[in-house]
Design a protein around this motif. Sequence first.
Motif, PDB file in Angstrom:
ATOM      1  N   GLU A 147       0.814  -1.216   0.000  1.00 50.32           N
ATOM      2  CA  GLU A 147       0.000   0.000   0.000  1.00 50.32           C
ATOM      3  C   GLU A 147       0.849   1.269   0.000  1.00 50.32           C
ATOM      4  OE1 GLU A 147      -3.160  -0.277  -0.392  1.00 50.32           O
ATOM      5  OE2 GLU A 147      -3.170  -2.444  -0.189  1.00 50.32           O
ATOM      6  N   LEU A 148       2.091   1.172   0.466  1.00 55.26           N
ATOM      7  CA  LEU A 148       2.961   2.346   0.523  1.00 55.26           C
ATOM      8  C   LEU A 148       3.444   2.785  -0.850  1.00 55.26           C
ATOM      9  CD1 LEU A 148       5.513   1.956   3.473  1.00 55.26           C
ATOM     10  CD2 LEU A 148       3.801   3.747   3.192  1.00 55.26           C
ATOM     11  N   LEU A 149       3.387   1.908  -1.822  1.00 54.07           N
ATOM     12  CA  LEU A 149       4.098   2.126  -3.075  1.00 54.07           C
ATOM     13  C   LEU A 149       3.340   2.925  -4.112  1.00 54.07           C
ATOM     14  CD1 LEU A 149       5.747  -1.405  -3.382  1.00 54.07           C
ATOM     15  CD2 LEU A 149       6.598   0.641  -2.229  1.00 54.07           C
ATOM     16  N   THR A 150       2.069   3.275  -3.846  1.00 55.56           N
ATOM     17  CA  THR A 150       1.299   4.121  -4.748  1.00 55.56           C
ATOM     18  C   THR A 150       0.561   5.185  -3.944  1.00 55.56           C
ATOM     19  OG1 THR A 150      -0.665   2.692  -4.656  1.00 55.56           O
ATOM     20  CG2 THR A 150       0.948   2.230  -6.397  1.00 55.56           C
ATOM     21  N   GLN A 151       0.248   6.298  -4.597  1.00 54.57           N
ATOM     22  CA  GLN A 151      -0.475   7.382  -3.937  1.00 54.57           C
ATOM     23  C   GLN A 151      -1.850   6.919  -3.469  1.00 54.57           C
ATOM     24  OE1 GLN A 151       0.540  10.479  -3.111  1.00 54.57           O
ATOM     25  NE2 GLN A 151      -1.450  10.802  -2.150  1.00 54.57           N
ATOM     26  N   LYS A 152      -2.527   6.150  -4.313  1.00 54.53           N
ATOM     27  CA  LYS A 152      -3.854   5.643  -3.972  1.00 54.53           C
ATOM     28  C   LYS A 152      -3.796   4.734  -2.754  1.00 54.53           C
ATOM     29  CE  LYS A 152      -7.778   3.129  -5.977  1.00 54.53           C
ATOM     30  NZ  LYS A 152      -8.277   2.424  -7.193  1.00 54.53           N
ATOM     31  N   GLY A 153      -2.765   3.889  -2.692  1.00 56.02           N
ATOM     32  CA  GLY A 153      -2.609   2.980  -1.560  1.00 56.02           C
ATOM     33  C   GLY A 153      -2.331   3.721  -0.266  1.00 56.02           C
ATOM     34  N   ARG A 154      -1.468   4.752  -0.343  1.00 60.69           N
ATOM     35  CA  ARG A 154      -1.139   5.518   0.862  1.00 60.69           C
ATOM     36  C   ARG A 154      -2.352   6.227   1.450  1.00 60.69           C
ATOM     37  NH1 ARG A 154       3.630   6.411  -2.188  1.00 60.69           N
ATOM     38  NH2 ARG A 154       2.831   8.378  -3.026  1.00 60.69           N
ATOM     39  N   GLU A 155      -3.264   6.641   0.586  1.00 59.53           N
ATOM     40  CA  GLU A 155      -4.465   7.337   1.066  1.00 59.53           C
ATOM     41  C   GLU A 155      -5.371   6.421   1.882  1.00 59.53           C
ATOM     42  OE1 GLU A 155      -6.186   8.795  -2.495  1.00 59.53           O
ATOM     43  OE2 GLU A 155      -4.759  10.463  -2.735  1.00 59.53           O
ATOM     44  N   MET A 156      -5.214   5.128   1.718  1.00 57.31           N
ATOM     45  CA  MET A 156      -6.057   4.159   2.421  1.00 57.31           C
ATOM     46  C   MET A 156      -5.446   3.697   3.744  1.00 57.31           C
ATOM     47  SD  MET A 156      -7.114   1.860  -0.918  1.00 57.31           S
ATOM     48  CE  MET A 156      -8.076   0.716   0.057  1.00 57.31           C
ATOM     49  N   ILE A 157      -4.200   4.069   4.014  1.00 58.60           N
ATOM     50  CA  ILE A 157      -3.515   3.631   5.238  1.00 58.60           C
ATOM     51  C   ILE A 157      -3.800   4.615   6.367  1.00 58.60           C
ATOM     52  CG2 ILE A 157      -1.294   3.066   6.280  1.00 58.60           C
ATOM     53  CD1 ILE A 157      -0.204   2.536   3.499  1.00 58.60           C
ATOM     54  N   PRO A 158      -4.201   4.144   7.546  1.00 55.50           N
ATOM     55  CA  PRO A 158      -4.383   5.028   8.700  1.00 55.50           C
ATOM     56  C   PRO A 158      -3.076   5.765   9.020  1.00 55.50           C
ATOM     57  CG  PRO A 158      -5.320   2.874   9.143  1.00 55.50           C
ATOM     58  CD  PRO A 158      -4.573   2.755   7.857  1.00 55.50           C
ATOM     59  N   ALA A 159      -3.180   6.987   9.522  1.00 58.96           N
ATOM     60  CA  ALA A 159      -2.013   7.834   9.761  1.00 58.96           C
ATOM     61  C   ALA A 159      -0.979   7.165  10.652  1.00 58.96           C
ATOM     62  CB  ALA A 159      -2.451   9.162  10.364  1.00 58.96           C
TER      63      ALA A 159
END
Length: 492
Positions: A434-446
């Motif tokens: 999930e870290l490797l794309t902008q879309k994936g990062r938006e889905m990760i809790p802070a």
Amino acid sequence: MKKTNRPLVLAAVMLAMFIGAVEATIVSTAMPSISADLGGFAKYSWVFSSYLLMSTVTVLLYGKLSDIFGRKPIFAIGVLLFLFGSLLCGLADSMEVLIFYRFIQGIGAGAVLPIATTIVGDIYPAEERAKIQGYLSSVWGISAVTGPAIGGVLVATIGWEYVFWVNIPLGILALLGVMLFLVEPAKKSKPSIDYMGAFLLTVSLTAFLYWLVEGGVGFPWVSVQSAALCGGALIAFAFFILVERKAADPMMPFDIWRNRSILYANLVSLFTGIILIAVSSYLPTYVTGVMEQSATVAGFTLTAMSIGWPIASFFSGRLLIKFGYFKTSLAGGVFLVIGTLLFVFMEPGFGPLWAAMSSFFVGVGMGLTSTSFIVSIQAAVSYEQRGSATASNVFMRNLGSTIGVALLGSLLNSSLLKYFKEHNLDLNLNSVNELLTQKGREMIPAESMVYLQEALGGALHNVYAVTALFAGISFLLIFGLPRKKGVGADVE
């Protein structure tokens, strides 16, 4: 009698080098997106390992076959297999399938670089090789400049599949150029192919590679499975050495290693192969996952290495003529040490420019050393051994990359797992996807984002620290090279 059209053959060989450049840089740039799409971050390193394993094993066999049957037919077989594998890779629908197709691609790739380089050694005399090999390496690097940028654009627009398919039209042109315009001397030797040596080397490297990649992740380092794989690899390699010493026409003629130019150039190439794969495989992961940049930006940080490489290669031909192999190689070793140390001190806040600068210095080091080694090796042997000698250097660099991607991939995975365990986090290796794309990062809790980026940054820092260690070893080994000036042939 028909003669070789040297300009057209050189152009075709340059296109073959372009295939290698694109493969090294575009795929690396696309891997974060491929991993995010297909899943399986735990198998990330196997996408590189599968390709490198087969290209490493086959490079010696192709080199020997080209000495027996000629450059043209073996080059054709290799390019066609490579292009077929490239087509299949773009059709992969899972990480496991992609890894299998990369095996096929790697089988063909083993012929492309060594035979293309050997062809240039065949058609140009010793006094011209330094300049031409410098141009050849420069074109390889200049071609690679467009690779990361194109890879980033393709991933962002039409899809990662096209990073594999872009090889196909250029590969066909390269093949036609060599087949139509290269004229070779008639072969008089009776074919003698070392199948057993090829089989034993494949078994040994496969077992060793699997042990490095999965050790500490798929099974404990201290375990029956670990001991069986490591022991099996050593036994198979011991038998490989015995077979090679008795073979009528061995795929690895050990007598050429008695020449200091070949011995130390190949040993240094082993470690520079590790450095090369460390940068090309894991720099995009750091830039996208830790610095939160796009695939396009990650591609441009790799482009910096591709800029440094051709610049250094262009000047290396002149440096070789003026200062000789040793001083030119030593200068390359210094740049490799500087570049890898810059990676060690890199922090997320430094931004992509720091990553690009580090990459550039490594590229300069690779350009100076690789060109110097190829020219010195080809000057040290006769025509009949040139294919095997050139292949031995490519083999050692590929072997370094093969070991490097496995060793560093294992280090990366084990470092991540250790971090998750120490912080009692309910995360696994696939969480990094999930870290490797902008879309994936938006889905990760802070909160999870902070932990994941710290874990990935720390793990990659360990990777770069080991890479710097290998750069230091390669620098010391360069002092074993002969210190004479000039680039004339050592043999008639």
